[in-house]
Write an enzyme that holds these catalytic residues in place. Structure first.
Site, PDB file in Angstrom:
ATOM      1  N   HIS A 497       0.847  -1.198   0.000  1.00  0.00           N
ATOM      2  CA  HIS A 497       0.000   0.000   0.000  1.00  0.00           C
ATOM      3  C   HIS A 497       0.881   1.245   0.000  1.00  0.00           C
ATOM      4  CE1 HIS A 497      -3.187  -2.488   2.450  1.00  0.00           C
ATOM      5  NE2 HIS A 497      -3.024  -2.953   1.222  1.00  0.00           N
TER       6      HIS A 497
HETATM    7  C1  LIG Z   1      -0.354  -7.643  -3.609  1.00  0.00           C
HETATM    8  C2  LIG Z   1      -1.307  -6.522  -3.320  1.00  0.00           C
HETATM    9  C3  LIG Z   1      -2.497  -6.798  -2.648  1.00  0.00           C
HETATM   10  C4  LIG Z   1      -3.375  -5.753  -2.348  1.00  0.00           C
HETATM   11  N1  LIG Z   1      -4.570  -6.046  -1.757  1.00  0.00           N
HETATM   12  C5  LIG Z   1      -5.448  -5.048  -1.502  1.00  0.00           C
HETATM   13  C6  LIG Z   1      -6.717  -5.332  -0.943  1.00  0.00           C
HETATM   14  O1  LIG Z   1      -7.075  -6.484  -0.716  1.00  0.00           O
HETATM   15  N2  LIG Z   1      -7.534  -4.279  -0.662  1.00  0.00           N
HETATM   16  C7  LIG Z   1      -7.172  -2.986  -0.907  1.00  0.00           C
HETATM   17  O2  LIG Z   1      -7.941  -2.079  -0.579  1.00  0.00           O
HETATM   18  N3  LIG Z   1      -5.984  -2.698  -1.474  1.00  0.00           N
HETATM   19  C8  LIG Z   1      -5.129  -3.693  -1.795  1.00  0.00           C
HETATM   20  N4  LIG Z   1      -3.948  -3.412  -2.408  1.00  0.00           N
HETATM   21  C9  LIG Z   1      -3.627  -2.005  -2.705  1.00  0.00           C
HETATM   22  C10 LIG Z   1      -4.389  -1.442  -3.897  1.00  0.00           C
HETATM   23  O3  LIG Z   1      -4.376  -2.320  -4.980  1.00  0.00           O
HETATM   24  C11 LIG Z   1      -3.722  -0.114  -4.271  1.00  0.00           C
HETATM   25  O4  LIG Z   1      -3.778   0.718  -3.139  1.00  0.00           O
HETATM   26  C12 LIG Z   1      -4.407   0.567  -5.447  1.00  0.00           C
HETATM   27  O5  LIG Z   1      -4.277  -0.209  -6.601  1.00  0.00           O
HETATM   28  C13 LIG Z   1      -3.775   1.939  -5.673  1.00  0.00           C
HETATM   29  O6  LIG Z   1      -4.389   2.548  -6.772  1.00  0.00           O
HETATM   30  P1  LIG Z   1      -3.628   3.663  -7.604  1.00  0.00           P
HETATM   31  O7  LIG Z   1      -4.590   4.186  -8.587  1.00  0.00           O
HETATM   32  O8  LIG Z   1      -2.979   4.596  -6.661  1.00  0.00           O
HETATM   33  O9  LIG Z   1      -2.431   2.910  -8.346  1.00  0.00           O
HETATM   34  P2  LIG Z   1      -2.405   1.583  -9.209  1.00  0.00           P
HETATM   35  O10 LIG Z   1      -3.668   0.837  -9.085  1.00  0.00           O
HETATM   36  O11 LIG Z   1      -1.147   0.882  -8.840  1.00  0.00           O
HETATM   37  O12 LIG Z   1      -2.305   2.096 -10.709  1.00  0.00           O
HETATM   38  C14 LIG Z   1      -1.204   2.809 -11.216  1.00  0.00           C
HETATM   39  C15 LIG Z   1      -0.987   2.396 -12.667  1.00  0.00           C
HETATM   40  O13 LIG Z   1      -0.216   3.394 -13.328  1.00  0.00           O
HETATM   41  C16 LIG Z   1       0.699   2.767 -14.205  1.00  0.00           C
HETATM   42  N5  LIG Z   1       1.808   3.716 -14.453  1.00  0.00           N
HETATM   43  C17 LIG Z   1       2.755   4.102 -13.575  1.00  0.00           C
HETATM   44  N6  LIG Z   1       3.592   5.000 -14.145  1.00  0.00           N
HETATM   45  C18 LIG Z   1       3.158   5.193 -15.408  1.00  0.00           C
HETATM   46  C19 LIG Z   1       3.615   6.001 -16.497  1.00  0.00           C
HETATM   47  N7  LIG Z   1       4.681   6.812 -16.374  1.00  0.00           N
HETATM   48  N8  LIG Z   1       2.956   5.930 -17.681  1.00  0.00           N
HETATM   49  C20 LIG Z   1       1.858   5.126 -17.822  1.00  0.00           C
HETATM   50  N9  LIG Z   1       1.392   4.337 -16.811  1.00  0.00           N
HETATM   51  C21 LIG Z   1       2.020   4.375 -15.611  1.00  0.00           C
HETATM   52  C22 LIG Z   1       1.112   1.523 -13.437  1.00  0.00           C
HETATM   53  O14 LIG Z   1       1.689   0.546 -14.281  1.00  0.00           O
HETATM   54  C23 LIG Z   1      -0.215   1.095 -12.815  1.00  0.00           C
HETATM   55  O15 LIG Z   1      -0.919   0.210 -13.655  1.00  0.00           O
HETATM   56  C24 LIG Z   1      -3.050  -4.426  -2.724  1.00  0.00           C
HETATM   57  C25 LIG Z   1      -1.867  -4.162  -3.416  1.00  0.00           C
HETATM   58  C26 LIG Z   1      -1.003  -5.203  -3.717  1.00  0.00           C
HETATM   59  C27 LIG Z   1       0.266  -4.892  -4.450  1.00  0.00           C
END
Ligand SMILES: Cc1cc2nc3c(=O)[nH]c(=O)nc-3n(C[C@H](O)[C@H](O)[C@H](O)COP(=O)(O)OP(=O)(O)OC[C@H]3O[C@@H](n4cnc5c(N)ncnc54)[C@H](O)[C@@H]3O)c2cc1C
Length: 566
Positions: A497
């Protein structure tokens, strides 16, 4: 794989069985068409909004804007895998679906960092545990960070909307053996425990694929972004467009106004090409590691120097235990992994609501064997212990970190993570480890241990019938855990996270984006992901991320002029 049968690990089901399960459940895959297929040279395109990142924050933004009639392009640096392209094999999933193949760590390598790095972002591999932002966190963000929205129905309604779309339910949830033991142990130890709602299409016992949601969800049982918001964006009257293997290097801006992005995309010829997007709104949703990196590369004025600061990781430590021979096996890779949560130590040792949650992890053969390696002597002892993988049960201690680290750019413009577990957060972690050990012991395990290497192998406890001796052994272990603490390189710490590195706030002096998610220095530049959290959410962050993204999207819609509607 050769050793799977020795470990009693069946591995993923073959594609035909998976397809049959999907068909029986009436789930139809949506194949996303990628812009890449039309790219053979450097290209410039115009859109109303460009969304960078297809994870939780980006998907909601894309769906909301596309469904409002705006022309939206989603750029994702990771690869899009159709269901038949995924194997469900743990190691391959790490390599293909996780940020940098699952090999991210803090700069001192003291903490392993897992994040999604594929189409769908973290939602593609996460564990479907859907906890709403705790009320005390919403209050804190409203009062201490001046973000009143979090204490109002506006945010509550946003959470309701996203929960509805991803089918969050706690009705009829079934628990696998790992969670059953955890619940039983909590109840016997007198600790609070409750069901953790899930965004799953099927929460019944033995639901096909529930145990494999961490390795690419070939069953589409999890209501992740590719099944929900990204699909909505693709189905909009003006369908959103998508590109994978497209890394945005820079947000372009002129005179304090966002103008678009520059990216490198893999075209249909398999070659990299420059992609220049002009857009009236740029939505950065790259997650808390990459969003600050992108903003730093984009040479924003960053007058307060806060981009990349305030890195929160919800550091995790693990308690592992072994059930007695003859007791039902745990087989922690079967069934949905994280269906229960204890808030027993959420208030924390200092009573400031910066404590920890206790939950159960997803453990497959690879991760399990790695854990066993830390809990056994090398060689023969490891081989003996790893054969007990089916008997191992685990509890994670997930700390709501009060203190923070930082994301900085290296000389190649790539993010590096700097983070130390502060004394405050170590105290929370110790509190959680103590409770987790007592929970495991109360559930009747034969042996229990932590990932503190100084403590070595799992410690065998006297049988349940020897009440006093067993209690003394548990107290002794707890005392040792507290004495050893967390010296660098002597304990396994993990983060799944990442939060807070483009902090939202009520003043340009103390934050990176305003309450609308818009950057204080460049108008038309929004951040819509977990990086805007003012502090750590204290709950698994997916729902909070989706809720914030939903709220931010309403502001973006207001900003986009009606003239951009088709
Ligand atoms: C193993 C694991 C288990 C988890 N389990 C849970 C759970 O059960 N419940 C829960 O609430 N949360 C869980 N989480 C956390 C949750 O998935 C994240 O908090 C959430 O996905 C964050 O969302 P976000 O939009 O910040 O980033 P993300 O969902 O990570 O999305 C960011 C995206 O941007 C892309 N990106 C990055 N840089 C660039 C760039 N320069 N150009 C183009 N694309 C780019 C990345 O490749 C990625 O696909 C878990 C996380 C992990 C790793």
């Amino acid at each position: 794989m050769a050793n799977w049968s020795l470990l009693g690990y069946a591995g993923p089901e073959p594609p035909e069985r998976v397809a049959a399960a999907r068909q029986a459940a009436g789930r139809t895959e949506h194949i996303f068409q990628m812009l890449n297929s039309s790219i053979t040279a450097d290209t410039s395109l115009d859109f109303d909004a460009v969304v960078i990142g297809s994870g939780c924050g980006g998907a909601v933004a894309a769906a909301e804007l596309a469904c409002a009639g705006h022309r939206v392009l989603v750029l994702e640096k990771g690869k899009y895998f159709s269901l038949s392209e995924m194997s469900g094999v743990e190691g391959e999933a790490l390599d293909q679906l996780y940020e940098r193949g699952g090999l991210v760590s803090t700069e001192d390598t003291g903490l392993a960092v897992l994040a999604g790095g594929t189409f769908g972002g973290g939602s593609a591999i996460n564990w479907a545990c859907c906890l709403r932002t705790p009320d005390y966190v919403r209050q804190e963000w409203a009062t201490e960070h001046g973000l009143k929205r979090f204490a109002t129905d506006e945010f509550g309604d946003a959470l309701d909307a996203v929960c509805k779309r991803i089918n969050v339910t706690s009705t009829g949830i079934s628990h696998n053996r790992n969670n059953e033991l955890f619940i039983d142990g909590c109840q016997k130890a007198g600790y609070e425990v409750e069901d953790a709602p899930q965004n799953m299409a099927d929460v019944s016992p033995g639901a096909p694929g529930a145990g494999f949601i961490c390795a690419g969800d070939r069953y589409e049982i999890k209501q992740s972004m590719t099944v929900t918001f990204l699909r909505d964006a693709a189905a909009a009257r003006v369908p959103a467009q998508f590109a994978d293997r497209c890394k945005v290097s820079e947000v372009t801006h002129s005179k304090g106004v966002a103008t678009g992005v520059r990216a490198t995309i893999i075209g249909s010829d398999g070659q990299p090409h420059q992609l220049t997007i002009r857009a009236r709104v740029v939505v950065v949703a790259c997650g808390s590691i990459n969003s600050p990196a992108l903003l730093l590369r984009s040479r924003l004025p960053n007058k307060n120097g806060l981009i990349g600061k305030n890195l929160r990781l919800h550091p995790v430590s693990i308690v592992t235990a072994k059930v007695p021979a003859g007791a039902p096996d745990v087989v922690s890779w079967e069934g949905a992994p994280m269906t229960a949560v204890s808030n027993e130590c959420a208030r924390g040792p200092f009573g400031d609501n910066y404590g920890c949650k206790l939950e159960c992890p997803s453990i497959h053969a690879g991760l399990g064997a790695t854990g066993v390696a830390g809990l056994s002597k090398p060689g023969k002892h490891f081989k003996q212990e790893v054969l007990n993988l089916r008997r191992l049960t685990s509890i994670i201690v997930l700390v709501r970190d009060k203190d923070s680290g930082e994301v900085r750019l290296d000389k190649n413009g790539e993010p590096r993570l700097y983070y130390n577990l502060s004394e405050h957060d170590q105290a929370s972690m110790l509190d959680g480890l103590e409770k987790a050990i007592r929970i495991a012991a109360a559930s009747g395990v034969e042996a229990v241990g932590t990932t503190q290497t100084a403590l070595g192998a799992l410690r065998t406890l006297p049988p349940m019938s020897m009440v006093e001796a067993r209690a003394a052994a548990v107290d002794g272990l707890v005392a040792d855990v507290r004495r050893v603490g967390f010296p660098l390189y002597s304990v396994t710490l993990i983060s799944a996270h990442q939060m807070g590195t483009c902090k939202m706030g009520s003043s340009a002096q103390t934050s990176v984006v305003n309450a609308d998610g818009q950057n204080w220095e460049v108008s038309g530049l929004f951040v819509s992901d977990a990086s805007v959290f003012p502090t750590s959410s204290g709950s698994n962050p997916m729902l909070t991320t989706l809720g914030i993204a939903h709220m931010v999207a309403q502001q973006i819609k207001r900003q986009l002029q009606p003239s951009s509607r088709l």
